[in-house]
Design an enzyme around this catalytic site. Sequence first.
Site, PDB file in Angstrom:
ATOM      1  CG  HIS A 117      -0.583 -14.783   7.102  1.00  0.00           C
ATOM      2  ND1 HIS A 117       0.622 -15.117   7.698  1.00  0.00           N
ATOM      3  CD2 HIS A 117      -0.661 -15.542   5.988  1.00  0.00           C
ATOM      4  CE1 HIS A 117       1.234 -16.037   6.963  1.00  0.00           C
ATOM      5  NE2 HIS A 117       0.481 -16.317   5.929  1.00  0.00           N
ATOM      6  NE  ARG A 129       7.017  -9.612   1.697  1.00  0.00           N
ATOM      7  CZ  ARG A 129       7.658  -8.937   0.752  1.00  0.00           C
ATOM      8  NH1 ARG A 129       6.965  -8.355  -0.205  1.00  0.00           N
ATOM      9  NH2 ARG A 129       8.952  -8.838   0.778  1.00  0.00           N
ATOM     10  N   PRO A 135       0.808  -1.206   0.000  1.00  0.00           N
ATOM     11  CG  PRO A 135      -0.377  -1.375   1.958  1.00  0.00           C
ATOM     12  CD  PRO A 135       0.893  -1.792   1.328  1.00  0.00           C
ATOM     13  CD  GLU A 136       3.188   3.175  -4.273  1.00  0.00           C
ATOM     14  OE1 GLU A 136       3.317   4.382  -4.542  1.00  0.00           O
ATOM     15  OE2 GLU A 136       3.481   2.279  -5.066  1.00  0.00           O
ATOM     16  NE  ARG A 156      20.358  14.214  -2.177  1.00  0.00           N
ATOM     17  CZ  ARG A 156      19.385  13.855  -1.345  1.00  0.00           C
ATOM     18  NH1 ARG A 156      18.673  14.762  -0.729  1.00  0.00           N
ATOM     19  NH2 ARG A 156      19.140  12.583  -1.124  1.00  0.00           N
TER      20      ARG A 156
END
Length: 271
Positions: free
Chosen positions: A91, A110, A2-3, A152
Site C-alpha cells: 500500500h 483503501r 483524515p479531516e 433546507r
Amino acid sequence: MPELPEVETTRRGLERPLRGRHVVRVIVREPRLRWRVPRTLARELAGTRIEAVERRAKYLLLRTNVGTAILHLGMSGSLRVIPATTPAAKHDHVDLVLDNGQCLRLRDPRRFGALLWTRDDPMQHALLRHLGPEPLGRGFHADHLWAATRRRRVAMRDLLLNSRIVSGIGNIYANEALFLAGVRPTRPAGRLTRTECERLVKSIRRILERAIRAGGTTLRDFSNADGLPGYFQQTLQVYGRTGELCRRCGNSIKTARLGNRSAFYCPKCQS
DNA sequence: CTTTTGACCTGACAGC
DNA sequence: TGCTGTCAGGTCAAAA
C-alpha cells in the site's frame, strides 16, 4: 480517516522537510487511486523545486516552480518523509524522491485518496473550485451558516459534511461540534435559530482548533508526517461513544443512522 | 434545484 | 481456523 485537523497536522509536519527541496525522481508503484495518477505526473514533477506546502479543505497542495501537486488522503491515506532507501511496504503507492536522500511516501490501503497535477491555478481546479469557505477562515461566519441553512431539510450533520457550504469538516468533527453547540445531528438545517447558527460557528472553530493542537484524532491508523498518532480521540465527547456516558450530564450517548453513516449525540444535552 | 443512493477499496472485528 | 457480515475518518456521480 483524515479531516481538516489531520490534514493540517500532516501539512505542518511536511513543511520543514519539503520546502526548498528539489524532487529528483517520482516512483508510482500503484496509479489506481480514486482517480488514476496522471501518466504525466512523474515526468512533470521530477526536477521541480517545492516552494510551499499548503492546505485547502482536506486537500494538500505541493506548490512547485512549475505546477502544483494536489493530494487527498481519502479515508486511509498518510504521508511520511523517510529515507528513500526504506523498503516499500504493501500500500505504499507513490514516492517523491528528494535531493537529500529522503522521500515523501504516500500510503493508502483503501485507495480513496488522490494525487493529481496541474500547471494552472490549483484553486480553479474542478475539485477545488466549488469548495465553501475554510471553517477557520474569515469567510465562515454566522451570516453564512444562517443563509445556507434556510429552507433546507437536510439533517444538520449532513449539511456540515457538505463541502460546498463549509469545507474540511468530516463525520467526527461534525458530531463533536454539534454536541458543543447543543444541536442534535438529526435536526433539519432549516429549523436552526439564528442564535444556534452563531453557537455552531463558534463550536466548529473551537473543536477544529483544539484538534489541531492535539495533533488530530487517531481512531485506527492516522499518523502524522513523523509517523506519530494524534491524541484528540481522548477528548471526544460523542463520536464513537454509543452507550457510554455523556461527560457533561451522565446520560447514555445515542447513535442515529443518517444515510449510511452514524451520528452520535446526547439526547439530554442536544436538542 | 435538493436529497438520496451507489460506487470506489481494504482491513479490522464480531459472531457463528 | 475459517467464513460471512458489518463497519470505517471521503466525496463524486447518477438517480429520484
